[in-house]
Design an enzyme around this catalytic site. Sequence first.
Site, PDB file in Angstrom:
ATOM      1  N   CYS A 114      14.667  29.101   8.905  1.00 21.38           N
ATOM      2  CA  CYS A 114      14.402  29.221   7.463  1.00 21.38           C
ATOM      3  C   CYS A 114      14.659  30.633   6.924  1.00 21.38           C
ATOM      4  O   CYS A 114      14.876  30.804   5.727  1.00 21.38           O
ATOM      5  CB  CYS A 114      12.975  28.797   7.154  1.00 21.38           C
ATOM      6  SG  CYS A 114      12.678  27.089   7.604  1.00 21.38           S
ATOM      7  N   HIS A 249      11.634  31.537   0.019  1.00 15.65           N
ATOM      8  CA  HIS A 249      11.921  30.325   0.792  1.00 15.65           C
ATOM      9  C   HIS A 249      10.960  29.236   0.322  1.00 15.65           C
ATOM     10  O   HIS A 249       9.770  29.477   0.154  1.00 15.65           O
ATOM     11  CB  HIS A 249      11.726  30.609   2.283  1.00 15.65           C
ATOM     12  CG  HIS A 249      11.765  29.375   3.121  1.00 15.65           C
ATOM     13  ND1 HIS A 249      12.784  28.463   3.020  1.00 15.65           N
ATOM     14  CD2 HIS A 249      10.906  28.892   4.049  1.00 15.65           C
ATOM     15  CE1 HIS A 249      12.546  27.470   3.867  1.00 15.65           C
ATOM     16  NE2 HIS A 249      11.416  27.704   4.499  1.00 15.65           N
ATOM     17  N   ASN A 279      11.916  21.459   1.659  1.00 15.65           N
ATOM     18  CA  ASN A 279      12.263  22.628   2.475  1.00 15.65           C
ATOM     19  C   ASN A 279      13.657  22.409   3.059  1.00 15.65           C
ATOM     20  O   ASN A 279      13.839  21.548   3.915  1.00 15.65           O
ATOM     21  CB  ASN A 279      11.212  22.780   3.582  1.00 15.65           C
ATOM     22  CG  ASN A 279      11.460  23.981   4.471  1.00 15.65           C
ATOM     23  OD1 ASN A 279      12.549  24.569   4.444  1.00 15.65           O
ATOM     24  ND2 ASN A 279      10.478  24.325   5.269  1.00 15.65           N
TER      25      ASN A 279
HETATM   26  O1  UT7 Z   1       9.911  26.524   6.680  1.00 15.15           O
HETATM   27  C1  UT7 Z   1       9.365  27.057   7.827  1.00 15.15           C
HETATM   28  C2  UT7 Z   1       7.981  27.350   7.655  1.00 15.15           C
HETATM   29  N1  UT7 Z   1       7.189  26.156   7.498  1.00 15.15           N
HETATM   30  C3  UT7 Z   1       6.137  26.202   6.769  1.00 15.15           C
HETATM   31  O2  UT7 Z   1       5.908  27.215   6.181  1.00 15.15           O
HETATM   32  C4  UT7 Z   1       5.208  25.023   6.751  1.00 15.15           C
HETATM   33  C5  UT7 Z   1       3.810  25.541   6.673  1.00 15.15           C
HETATM   34  N2  UT7 Z   1       2.784  24.521   6.674  1.00 15.15           N
HETATM   35  C6  UT7 Z   1       2.552  23.675   5.657  1.00 15.15           C
HETATM   36  O3  UT7 Z   1       3.277  23.654   4.681  1.00 15.15           O
HETATM   37  C7  UT7 Z   1       1.322  22.799   5.728  1.00 15.15           C
HETATM   38  O4  UT7 Z   1       0.544  23.202   6.835  1.00 15.15           O
HETATM   39  C8  UT7 Z   1       1.632  21.284   5.850  1.00 15.15           C
HETATM   40  C9  UT7 Z   1       2.156  20.788   4.509  1.00 15.15           C
HETATM   41  C10 UT7 Z   1       2.643  21.061   6.943  1.00 15.15           C
HETATM   42  C11 UT7 Z   1       0.359  20.510   6.151  1.00 15.15           C
HETATM   43  O5  UT7 Z   1      -0.646  20.770   5.198  1.00 15.15           O
HETATM   44  P1  UT7 Z   1      -2.142  21.110   5.683  1.00 15.15           P
HETATM   45  O6  UT7 Z   1      -2.950  21.230   4.473  1.00 15.15           O
HETATM   46  O7  UT7 Z   1      -2.042  22.316   6.597  1.00 15.15           O
HETATM   47  O8  UT7 Z   1      -2.551  19.797   6.461  1.00 15.15           O
HETATM   48  P2  UT7 Z   1      -2.913  19.581   8.011  1.00 15.15           P
HETATM   49  O9  UT7 Z   1      -1.709  19.692   8.854  1.00 15.15           O
HETATM   50  O10 UT7 Z   1      -4.077  20.425   8.382  1.00 15.15           O
HETATM   51  O11 UT7 Z   1      -3.380  18.060   7.970  1.00 15.15           O
HETATM   52  C12 UT7 Z   1      -4.485  17.637   7.174  1.00 15.15           C
HETATM   53  C13 UT7 Z   1      -4.620  16.131   7.299  1.00 15.15           C
HETATM   54  C14 UT7 Z   1      -4.584  15.645   8.745  1.00 15.15           C
HETATM   55  O12 UT7 Z   1      -5.485  14.564   8.849  1.00 15.15           O
HETATM   56  P3  UT7 Z   1      -6.955  14.774   9.494  1.00 15.15           P
HETATM   57  O13 UT7 Z   1      -6.700  15.281  10.880  1.00 15.15           O
HETATM   58  O14 UT7 Z   1      -7.617  15.775   8.604  1.00 15.15           O
HETATM   59  O15 UT7 Z   1      -7.531  13.397   9.406  1.00 15.15           O
HETATM   60  C15 UT7 Z   1      -3.169  15.135   8.912  1.00 15.15           C
HETATM   61  O16 UT7 Z   1      -3.076  14.124   9.901  1.00 15.15           O
HETATM   62  O17 UT7 Z   1      -3.511  15.497   6.645  1.00 15.15           O
HETATM   63  C16 UT7 Z   1      -2.898  14.555   7.539  1.00 15.15           C
HETATM   64  N3  UT7 Z   1      -1.479  14.501   7.225  1.00 15.15           N
HETATM   65  C17 UT7 Z   1      -0.978  13.633   6.322  1.00 15.15           C
HETATM   66  N4  UT7 Z   1      -1.554  12.715   5.537  1.00 15.15           N
HETATM   67  C18 UT7 Z   1      -0.759  12.016   4.701  1.00 15.15           C
HETATM   68  C19 UT7 Z   1      -0.459  15.234   7.729  1.00 15.15           C
HETATM   69  N5  UT7 Z   1       0.701  14.871   7.169  1.00 15.15           N
HETATM   70  C20 UT7 Z   1       0.406  13.881   6.289  1.00 15.15           C
HETATM   71  C21 UT7 Z   1       1.183  13.118   5.406  1.00 15.15           C
HETATM   72  N6  UT7 Z   1       0.553  12.213   4.635  1.00 15.15           N
HETATM   73  N7  UT7 Z   1       2.513  13.282   5.284  1.00 15.15           N
END
Ligand code: UT7
Length: 322
Positions: A114, A249, A279
């Site tokens: 990225c 980004h 992204n």
């Molecule tokens: O480009 C390179 C760099 N990349 C980035 O910068 C990405 C950085 N990270 C992010 O953008 C975020 O961390 C994400 C968007 C990937 C995830 O958001 P989050 O608020 O950190 O969520 P999380 O991973 O902590 O997940 C929260 C909950 C989980 O459920 P439980 O364990 O709380 O029951 C996940 O299983 O959300 C669930 N979850 C989803 N639910 C519905 C994860 N993906 C999804 C989804 N739809 N697509």
Amino acid sequence: MIRSLIRGTGSALPARVMTNAELAAEVETSDEWIVERTGIRQRHIAGEGETTATLAAAAAREALAAAGIAAEDIDLIVLATATPDHTFPSSATQVQALLGCKPGGVAFDVAAVCSGFLYALTTADALLRTGTGTKALVIGAEVFSRLLDWEDRGTCVLFGDGAGAVVLCSEDVAESGPGILASRLHADGAHKDLLFVDGGPGTTGTVGKLRMKGREVFRHAVVNLSEVLNEVLADAGLAAGDLDWIVPHQANARILDATARKLGIAPERVVVTVDRHANTSAASVPLALDAAVRDGRIKPGDLVMLEAMGGGFTWGAALARM
Ligand code: UT7
């Protein structure tokens, strides 16, 4: 003084648009979750015949037209991608041939995921300023959809395909004039397991899929980006308040907000395309830059900060006066 000036920008996006609702029909997710957690509403997905090289060439053609420069006059092509069409030859050499650039110029790929566009821009700037030609194409192009595990809702909703390009020309300008004023790059290979592809190319004999521990990447992104932005501002002897625009980004709208808040930059000064492009890895910064140049927000003379963080980890920022 000799500086590299951004003379034109261009974009290419695959024709097919995939909405959050379409994804929600395939994996356990919802438009509401994706919009709230990421700001993404749709992404472009490459179809048959659309590859990193074809998208890159299309974006480059737009950038050349905007700059009023012919493909034959390009001396250097630096193409950032983590999804080259082949292990080799590089996608940059394919673009050189597709565009009809003069044979014998310089063309190579840069792999920094990225942050790739920042790495490519800084490399091209250094080569131009030390005399490797006077006119360069700097391109970020990716087809991440072919690296995704479409059953992993934690990653498949986040990415899209596309390409963005700039024409960079070295010119003798006054100190107060346009051009790239400062840039910084960083990497820290200790964090490989937080964001990687579990196979390919070539040497592993496997085709991998993207794996990410999103929450941990998020945490590192906000810290690393604020640090590198402050470094580049200090190098240029400027403050965050001097910036007209930040072109970040586009990984997650919440990262954009948090980084802007940390630096004390007004949210309306941040160019956001994550809602429509998702992204696109190395393509996201030049795609966002092109969008803001074409809709008239970014004007000649504006002070623009480009920044990115990605797998590796790698991160970087560059400050340009347009
Ligand atoms: O480009 C390179 C760099 N990349 C980035 O910068 C990405 C950085 N990270 C992010 O953008 C975020 O961390 C994400 C968007 C990937 C995830 O958001 P989050 O608020 O950190 O969520 P999380 O991973 O902590 O997940 C929260 C909950 C989980 O459920 P439980 O364990 O709380 O029951 C996940 O299983 O959300 C669930 N979850 C989803 N639910 C519905 C994860 N993906 C999804 C989804 N739809 N697509």
